[in-house]
Scaffold this active site. Structure first.
Site, PDB file in Angstrom:
ATOM      1  N   GLU A   1      34.308   3.165  59.262  1.00 48.95           N
ATOM      2  CA  GLU A   1      35.043   4.216  58.558  1.00 48.95           C
ATOM      3  C   GLU A   1      34.928   5.550  59.291  1.00 48.95           C
ATOM      4  O   GLU A   1      35.915   6.277  59.449  1.00 48.95           O
ATOM      5  CB  GLU A   1      34.528   4.358  57.125  1.00 48.95           C
ATOM      6  CG  GLU A   1      35.273   5.429  56.342  1.00 48.95           C
ATOM      7  CD  GLU A   1      34.687   5.702  54.970  1.00 48.95           C
ATOM      8  OE1 GLU A   1      34.755   6.861  54.528  1.00 48.95           O
ATOM      9  OE2 GLU A   1      34.154   4.751  54.340  1.00 48.95           O
TER      10      GLU A   1
ATOM     11  N   THR B   1      32.923   7.703  52.603  1.00 49.89           N
ATOM     12  CA  THR B   1      33.128   7.445  51.172  1.00 49.89           C
ATOM     13  C   THR B   1      31.999   6.663  50.512  1.00 49.89           C
ATOM     14  O   THR B   1      31.933   6.603  49.281  1.00 49.89           O
ATOM     15  CB  THR B   1      34.444   6.679  50.932  1.00 49.89           C
ATOM     16  OG1 THR B   1      34.369   5.402  51.579  1.00 49.89           O
ATOM     17  CG2 THR B   1      35.633   7.460  51.469  1.00 49.89           C
TER      18      THR B   1
END
Length: 315
Positions: free
Chosen positions: A135, A173
């Site tokens: 990510e 996240t």
């Protein structure tokens, strides 16, 4: 009455919410739908989600997982994982005329958009996260000349930047809420001009599962989190439990449970990361039942009703 009859029962407290989040449900569903529409092989860049059981099951159905889009035959179907990709990956895929299906979680896409917005404004972006996580690699790729990865409080304390530089921050996240707050606090103290995202980047599922684990620590002797070793959100759940003083362990499946972890434990807390399917939780509960933990209570800290629609191309 025997002494055994007077012993407190061994029990399990099962956290709710747990398991698959909306982004994971959507990503796995997109791969399954691609198989239905196109037939095997369907290529997936990286693991679609970080769970070995899910990956193995999809492989058995004809999904081919690759490390790079350049390994995909020209013109073939290629799914981008839930963790997102850098723009360079998209350009490479286009040059190979791949039939791209983008399963990036919408909450990760939000961070990508924020990175582009801050970069356009000329900010240096402090990206809080783990530099080796897919990510983070994808987010950095949106504006590599503008982004500095901050992995720890020590990084935040020692970071050197030009005086008066325009600064903003974003986060991966799947981080620990508490640990991230500590890093942000240090950065804000050192750099008063620092501005953050319009809304919290740590996803609702990571936050909810960590809060559920915190609640488990108040009423259990040990916490077990079902999830794969490369699952960041699952690892953070274990970290949270330990930070609250409760022994905690990550298990990919029931076979990984070491009974010695339960020595003296009357109450075992169980949860699962956002990429762990419920079937693995059921397997762990069965193993715990074999070890004498017969009663199961559910501890609900919040209800989740978020869903993400698949793109129209897969309808």
């Amino acid at each position: 009455m025997t002494s055994k009859d007077t012993e407190p029962k061994k029990r399990i407290v099962l956290a709710e919410p747990r398991g698959f989040c909306a982004g994971v449900e959507r990503a796995v569903g997109m791969v399954e739908r691609a198989l239905e529409l196109h037939g095997p092989p369907v290529y997936v860049r990286k693991q679609i989600i970080h769970n070995q059981y899910v990956v193995d099951g999809l492989q058995n159905r004809g999904v081919v997982f690759v490390d790079s889009e350049e390994e995909v035959p020209e013109g073939a179907v290629c799914v981008f994982s839930a963790h997102g990709v850098a723009p360079e990956v998209r350009r490479n895929a286009a040059s190979r005329e791949l039939q791209v299906i983008d399963a990036t979680c919408p909450l990760v896409s939000k961070v990508h958009q924020e990175a582009k917005r801050f970069a356009t404004a000329g900010d240096t972006i402090l990206l809080i996260g783990h530099s080796d996580h897919e990510e983070v690699e994808g987010t950095v790729g949106e504006a590599p000349e503008h982004i500095v990865v901050v992995e720890s409080e020590e990084d935040a304390r020692t970071l050197e930047l030009p005086e008066g530089a325009a600064l903003s921050y974003l986060t991966q996240t799947t981080l620990s809420i508490d640990e991230t707050a500590g890093i942000v606090g240090i950065l804000e103290e050192r750099f008063p001009q620092l501005r953050g995202p319009r809304s919290d980047d740590i996803c609702y599922a990571s936050s909810n599962r960590q809060n559920a684990v915190k609640a488990l620590t108040a009423c259990t002797d040990v916490v077990l989190v079902v999830g794969s070793a490369n699952s960041s959100n699952s690892q953070r759940m274990v970290d949270v439990a330990r930070s609250y003083g409760t022994p905690a362990h990550l298990v990919d499946n029931a076979a990984e449970l070491d009974p010695e972890w339960l020595g003296g434990a009357r109450t075992v807390g169980v949860s699962s990361g956002a990429s762990a399917p419920e079937v693995l939780v059921e397997g762990l509960l069965e193993r715990l039942r074999q070890l004498g933990y017969g009663d199961v209570d559910t501890l609900t800290t919040t209800k989740e009703d978020i869903t993400f629609a698949m793109p129209g191309s897969l309808a």
